[in-house]
Design a protein around this motif. Structure first.
Motif, PDB file in Angstrom:
ATOM      1  N   GLN A  74       1.084  -1.265   0.043  1.00  0.00           N
ATOM      2  CA  GLN A  74      -0.019  -0.117  -0.004  1.00  0.00           C
ATOM      3  C   GLN A  74       1.268   1.389   0.246  1.00  0.00           C
ATOM      4  OE1 GLN A  74      -2.251  -0.585   3.126  1.00  0.00           O
ATOM      5  NE2 GLN A  74      -3.873  -0.966   1.857  1.00  0.00           N
ATOM      6  N   GLN A  75       1.815   1.287   0.652  1.00  0.00           N
ATOM      7  CA  GLN A  75       3.322   2.460   1.019  1.00  0.00           C
ATOM      8  C   GLN A  75       3.419   2.739  -0.732  1.00  0.00           C
ATOM      9  OE1 GLN A  75       5.821   2.117   4.143  1.00  0.00           O
ATOM     10  NE2 GLN A  75       4.086   0.442   5.028  1.00  0.00           N
ATOM     11  N   ILE A  76       4.050   1.656  -1.253  1.00  0.00           N
ATOM     12  CA  ILE A  76       4.173   1.573  -2.177  1.00  0.00           C
ATOM     13  C   ILE A  76       3.435   2.121  -3.799  1.00  0.00           C
ATOM     14  CG2 ILE A  76       5.718   0.514  -3.797  1.00  0.00           C
ATOM     15  CD1 ILE A  76       6.573  -1.816  -2.051  1.00  0.00           C
ATOM     16  N   ALA A  77       2.701   1.893  -3.364  1.00  0.00           N
ATOM     17  CA  ALA A  77       1.157   1.715  -4.533  1.00  0.00           C
ATOM     18  C   ALA A  77       0.883   3.525  -4.247  1.00  0.00           C
ATOM     19  CB  ALA A  77       0.088   1.344  -3.956  1.00  0.00           C
ATOM     20  N   LYS A  78       0.991   3.940  -2.603  1.00  0.00           N
ATOM     21  CA  LYS A  78       0.730   5.346  -2.943  1.00  0.00           C
ATOM     22  C   LYS A  78       2.057   6.390  -4.054  1.00  0.00           C
ATOM     23  CE  LYS A  78      -2.826   5.357   0.606  1.00  0.00           C
ATOM     24  NZ  LYS A  78      -2.886   6.037   1.985  1.00  0.00           N
ATOM     25  N   HIS A  79       3.384   5.559  -3.409  1.00  0.00           N
ATOM     26  CA  HIS A  79       4.494   6.126  -4.117  1.00  0.00           C
ATOM     27  C   HIS A  79       4.438   6.341  -5.168  1.00  0.00           C
ATOM     28  CE1 HIS A  79       8.636   7.551  -3.571  1.00  0.00           C
ATOM     29  NE2 HIS A  79       8.990   6.262  -4.968  1.00  0.00           N
ATOM     30  N   ILE A  80       4.093   5.095  -6.362  1.00  0.00           N
ATOM     31  CA  ILE A  80       3.585   5.521  -7.846  1.00  0.00           C
ATOM     32  C   ILE A  80       2.593   6.184  -7.897  1.00  0.00           C
ATOM     33  CG2 ILE A  80       3.304   4.046  -9.594  1.00  0.00           C
ATOM     34  CD1 ILE A  80       4.896   1.169  -8.327  1.00  0.00           C
TER      35      ILE A  80
ATOM     36  N   LEU B 274      -2.538  -3.745  -6.584  1.00  0.00           N
ATOM     37  CA  LEU B 274      -3.337  -2.612  -6.406  1.00  0.00           C
ATOM     38  C   LEU B 274      -4.015  -1.571  -7.162  1.00  0.00           C
ATOM     39  CD1 LEU B 274      -2.009  -2.697  -3.015  1.00  0.00           C
ATOM     40  CD2 LEU B 274      -4.048  -3.991  -4.093  1.00  0.00           C
ATOM     41  N   LEU B 275      -2.569  -1.203  -7.865  1.00  0.00           N
ATOM     42  CA  LEU B 275      -3.263   0.158  -8.614  1.00  0.00           C
ATOM     43  C   LEU B 275      -3.734  -0.017  -9.644  1.00  0.00           C
ATOM     44  CD1 LEU B 275       0.255   2.022  -8.488  1.00  0.00           C
ATOM     45  CD2 LEU B 275      -1.662   2.900  -7.280  1.00  0.00           C
ATOM     46  N   GLN B 276      -3.685  -1.513 -10.363  1.00  0.00           N
ATOM     47  CA  GLN B 276      -4.421  -2.585 -10.881  1.00  0.00           C
ATOM     48  C   GLN B 276      -6.220  -1.852 -10.826  1.00  0.00           C
ATOM     49  OE1 GLN B 276      -2.952  -6.041 -12.950  1.00  0.00           O
ATOM     50  NE2 GLN B 276      -4.458  -5.560 -14.846  1.00  0.00           N
ATOM     51  N   VAL B 277      -6.112  -2.723  -9.653  1.00  0.00           N
ATOM     52  CA  VAL B 277      -8.207  -2.844  -9.186  1.00  0.00           C
ATOM     53  C   VAL B 277      -8.547  -1.711  -9.224  1.00  0.00           C
ATOM     54  CG1 VAL B 277      -9.251  -3.611  -7.398  1.00  0.00           C
ATOM     55  CG2 VAL B 277      -6.710  -4.885  -7.763  1.00  0.00           C
ATOM     56  N   ASP B 278      -7.598  -0.735  -8.760  1.00  0.00           N
ATOM     57  CA  ASP B 278      -8.402   1.158  -9.166  1.00  0.00           C
ATOM     58  C   ASP B 278      -8.118   1.364  -9.925  1.00  0.00           C
ATOM     59  OD1 ASP B 278      -8.384   0.859  -6.051  1.00  0.00           O
ATOM     60  OD2 ASP B 278      -6.607   1.828  -5.782  1.00  0.00           O
ATOM     61  N   GLY B 279      -7.836   0.572 -11.092  1.00  0.00           N
ATOM     62  CA  GLY B 279      -7.689   1.350 -12.620  1.00  0.00           C
ATOM     63  C   GLY B 279      -7.231   2.093 -13.520  1.00  0.00           C
ATOM     64  N   ILE B 280      -6.039   2.487 -12.548  1.00  0.00           N
ATOM     65  CA  ILE B 280      -4.960   3.505 -12.827  1.00  0.00           C
ATOM     66  C   ILE B 280      -3.767   2.855 -13.287  1.00  0.00           C
ATOM     67  CG2 ILE B 280      -2.628   4.879 -11.450  1.00  0.00           C
ATOM     68  CD1 ILE B 280      -5.653   6.317 -10.305  1.00  0.00           C
ATOM     69  N   VAL B 281      -3.376   1.876 -13.651  1.00  0.00           N
ATOM     70  CA  VAL B 281      -2.299   1.071 -14.636  1.00  0.00           C
ATOM     71  C   VAL B 281      -2.903   0.121 -15.377  1.00  0.00           C
ATOM     72  CG1 VAL B 281      -0.727   2.136 -13.151  1.00  0.00           C
ATOM     73  CG2 VAL B 281      -1.183  -0.495 -12.905  1.00  0.00           C
ATOM     74  N   GLU B 282      -2.361  -0.466 -15.595  1.00  0.00           N
ATOM     75  CA  GLU B 282      -3.225  -1.693 -16.921  1.00  0.00           C
ATOM     76  C   GLU B 282      -2.189  -2.607 -17.117  1.00  0.00           C
ATOM     77  OE1 GLU B 282      -5.245  -0.865 -19.982  1.00  0.00           O
ATOM     78  OE2 GLU B 282      -4.477   0.633 -20.740  1.00  0.00           O
ATOM     79  N   ARG B 283      -2.148  -3.566 -17.187  1.00  0.00           N
ATOM     80  CA  ARG B 283      -1.089  -4.872 -17.956  1.00  0.00           C
ATOM     81  C   ARG B 283      -1.364  -5.122 -19.233  1.00  0.00           C
ATOM     82  NH1 ARG B 283       1.745  -6.710 -14.040  1.00  0.00           N
ATOM     83  NH2 ARG B 283       1.196  -7.680 -11.486  1.00  0.00           N
TER      84      ARG B 283
END
Length: 216
Positions: free
Chosen positions: A20-26, A63-72
């Motif tokens: 979670q910390q890393i996700a917020k950093h990204i 986590l960012l993918q689930v939030d729709g911020i990134v995609e694979r």
């Protein structure tokens, strides 16, 4: 390790898991334009930057993918998602509704001290607008909305707002200019002043106008 990194000296990640910390950093890097829409996020680069293994970075990207911020993407890896105008409008409509509900739930809770705090939040946003600092202004505007939700004291609304606002912040970072900011702030200021005057119908109408100007 990352938990002791200087990136966390402001304490905003306290009590959260490492992914979670890393996700917020990204996410912060995306919002501030260090990583742009369509750009690949390299796990190894993030792990080296934060002095951690790649496993929690991989979880953070999930986590960012689930939030729709990134995609694979096949053969490309994980990239920052470029949002369509239709998607942005949909998120914006939801955000408008959430803030309007927050205003409704906040009625009867705006005593003098809360109004003074809201006024200070508005003044902070106004300063950034006058300084023509778009990114910092967006942060101050988001703080205003979060403060309204804190007064409303509805955790569900706050959670849904955070999820939707992530998308809008990424969009705004790449699309807003000083004119967009000034048009948005004009209506936001009218909305906050309406709350201070206990005119909640006007406050909700002005919020609708403010956010509509932010994406159209």
């Amino acid at each position: 390790m990352f938990g002791n990194s200087s990136n966390l000296t402001d304490g905003i990640y306290f009590g959260e898991s490492l992914p979670q910390q890393i996700a917020k950093h990204i996410l912060k890097k995306i919002i501030e334009g260090e990583i742009e829409a369509g750009e690949k996020i390299v796990e190894e680069d993030i792990s080296k930057e934060l002095n951690t293994s790649r496993a929690p970075v991989r979880e953070a990207l999930y986590l960012l993918q689930v939030d729709g911020i990134v995609e694979r993407m096949p053969r490309r890896g994980t990239i920052v998602k470029p949002f369509s105008q239709k998607e942005i409008i949909e998120y914006n409509d939801v955000t408008i509704g959430l803030i309007q509900m927050g205003i409704d739930f906040s009625q009867g809770k705006w005593h003098a001290e809360n109004k003074q705090s809201l006024q200070r939040h508005l003044e902070s946003a106004t300063d950034e607008c006058e300084n023509r600092n778009v990114i910092e202004y967006q942060k101050r505007a988001t703080q205003i909305f979060r403060y309204i939700f804190s007064i409303a004291n509805n955790k569900a609304l706050s959670r849904f707002f955070d999820e939707a606002s992530h998308i809008l912040m990424v969009f705004a970072q790449s699309q807003w200019n000083t004119e967009t900011m000034e048009n948005f702030h004009f209506r936001l200021k009218m909305s906050i002043e309406a709350i201070l005057e206990d005119d909640f119908v006007k406050a909700k109408n002005e919020i609708h106008e403010a956010l509509s100007r932010g994406v159209m």
